[in-house]
Design a protein around this motif. Sequence first.
Motif, mmCIF file in Angstrom:
data_model
loop_
_atom_site.group_PDB
_atom_site.id
_atom_site.type_symbol
_atom_site.label_atom_id
_atom_site.label_comp_id
_atom_site.label_asym_id
_atom_site.label_seq_id
_atom_site.Cartn_x
_atom_site.Cartn_y
_atom_site.Cartn_z
ATOM 1 N N TRP A 37 -2.520 -5.899 -0.211
ATOM 2 C CA TRP A 37 -1.415 -5.093 -0.730
ATOM 3 C C TRP A 37 -0.108 -5.539 -0.074
ATOM 4 O O TRP A 37 -0.030 -5.638 1.151
ATOM 5 C CB TRP A 37 -1.634 -3.607 -0.452
ATOM 6 N N ALA A 40 5.418 -1.679 0.048
ATOM 7 C CA ALA A 40 5.965 -0.936 -1.093
ATOM 8 C C ALA A 40 7.288 -1.537 -1.535
ATOM 9 O O ALA A 40 8.182 -1.784 -0.725
ATOM 10 C CB ALA A 40 6.147 0.527 -0.720
ATOM 11 N N GLY A 41 7.415 -1.815 -2.833
ATOM 12 C CA GLY A 41 8.647 -2.357 -3.393
ATOM 13 C C GLY A 41 8.781 -3.857 -3.313
ATOM 14 O O GLY A 41 9.690 -4.436 -3.924
ATOM 15 N N GLN A 64 -2.015 -2.671 -9.067
ATOM 16 C CA GLN A 64 -0.883 -1.911 -8.548
ATOM 17 C C GLN A 64 -1.367 -0.533 -8.129
ATOM 18 O O GLN A 64 -2.389 -0.030 -8.601
ATOM 19 C CB GLN A 64 0.214 -1.737 -9.614
ATOM 20 N N ARG A 65 -0.603 0.089 -7.231
ATOM 21 C CA ARG A 65 -0.849 1.482 -6.872
ATOM 22 C C ARG A 65 0.450 2.057 -6.325
ATOM 23 O O ARG A 65 1.403 1.325 -6.016
ATOM 24 C CB ARG A 65 -1.952 1.599 -5.826
ATOM 25 N N ALA A 66 0.493 3.366 -6.211
ATOM 26 C CA ALA A 66 1.635 4.031 -5.590
ATOM 27 C C ALA A 66 1.420 4.082 -4.086
ATOM 28 O O ALA A 66 0.334 4.445 -3.616
ATOM 29 C CB ALA A 66 1.808 5.441 -6.147
ATOM 30 N N ASP A 67 2.428 3.706 -3.309
ATOM 31 C CA ASP A 67 2.338 3.786 -1.858
ATOM 32 C C ASP A 67 2.039 5.224 -1.446
ATOM 33 O O ASP A 67 2.639 6.177 -1.962
ATOM 34 C CB ASP A 67 3.654 3.326 -1.225
ATOM 35 N N SER A 70 5.438 6.850 0.235
ATOM 36 C CA SER A 70 6.701 6.908 -0.512
ATOM 37 C C SER A 70 6.531 7.100 -2.009
ATOM 38 O O SER A 70 7.460 7.532 -2.694
ATOM 39 C CB SER A 70 7.505 5.631 -0.263
ATOM 40 N N VAL A 72 6.367 4.668 -3.972
ATOM 41 C CA VAL A 72 6.896 3.440 -4.568
ATOM 42 C C VAL A 72 5.727 2.507 -4.907
ATOM 43 O O VAL A 72 4.714 2.460 -4.209
ATOM 44 C CB VAL A 72 7.880 2.754 -3.587
ATOM 45 N N THR A 73 5.874 1.749 -6.003
ATOM 46 C CA THR A 73 4.811 0.858 -6.454
ATOM 47 C C THR A 73 4.513 -0.233 -5.435
ATOM 48 O O THR A 73 5.421 -0.864 -4.895
ATOM 49 C CB THR A 73 5.185 0.209 -7.799
ATOM 50 N N GLN A 74 3.233 -0.444 -5.184
ATOM 51 C CA GLN A 74 2.761 -1.548 -4.363
ATOM 52 C C GLN A 74 2.048 -2.555 -5.263
ATOM 53 O O GLN A 74 1.245 -2.169 -6.121
ATOM 54 C CB GLN A 74 1.760 -1.073 -3.307
ATOM 55 N N GLU A 75 2.363 -3.839 -5.067
ATOM 56 C CA GLU A 75 1.689 -4.908 -5.786
ATOM 57 C C GLU A 75 0.524 -5.416 -4.933
ATOM 58 O O GLU A 75 0.648 -5.577 -3.716
ATOM 59 C CB GLU A 75 2.648 -6.066 -6.062
#
Length: 248
Positions: A37, A40-41, A64-67, A70, A72-75
């Motif tokens: 991962w 975030a961002g 992808q997932r949400a941190d 925060s 915020v999207t994590q790749e």
Amino acid sequence: MPPSLTESSAGHAQWVEDRHVAVTAPQGPLALVLTHWSPAGAPPVDEAAARAGHPADAVLTRLQRADIDSGVTQEGYRIWRRDSPANEAFEKIETYEYDPDWVINGRFELVDEQRVVPFEHLRDEGATRALPVSGDLIFEVQGREFRLAAFDTVYGGTAKLQLVFGDTTNGAESYGAGRFLFLDRPAPDRPLVAGESIGIQVDFNRAIVPPCGFSNQMNCPLPPAQNRLPFPVRAGEKRVRFAGDFHP
């Protein structure tokens, strides 16, 4: 007419065989050697860097997932390899014998669409991720009613209800972190509203070891308190057997 015990046992044997095929597939859980991962961002890791150190036939997938802090999207990305240590050490999934007593008729009750349940995940160090619960599975065991939270998911390319549950076999006979059960969501003849229910069959003979039982690169949800049954469910898969002292 319900299937006979012989037919059900034969169907269960086929299911066991199908599970073996699924977990040893090129993107089965045994093949997963890396989940990465980015912060975030941050942008996704480029393919060349992600593949560095892996053979040409390794499979790269993106996610992808949400941190968790925060939102915020994590790749992220995953690397799958047929020559993974888990694949090479895998022997079998230990499974209970088919037991018709664990095919239970219950009901699925739709809940308010805003309801969420905090699920702790195996690799989140005690933090929780709130998952929207689509309904409750309600059934009786030995005259006592139980209500377990289930959520919508996609499994095997098909929309399903997912139950993450624990019972008193965990750690002693079955996988310590609990098990999963995927169910066909019943189709009512009209849309249900919160509080309404429809019949559903809960077959614990199809309970499975979660993906994290095959690879330590999986991050599985753990059973919330309301999904921990106070008795042994001796049905479905127990745990994964590996050769020697290998442990994922």
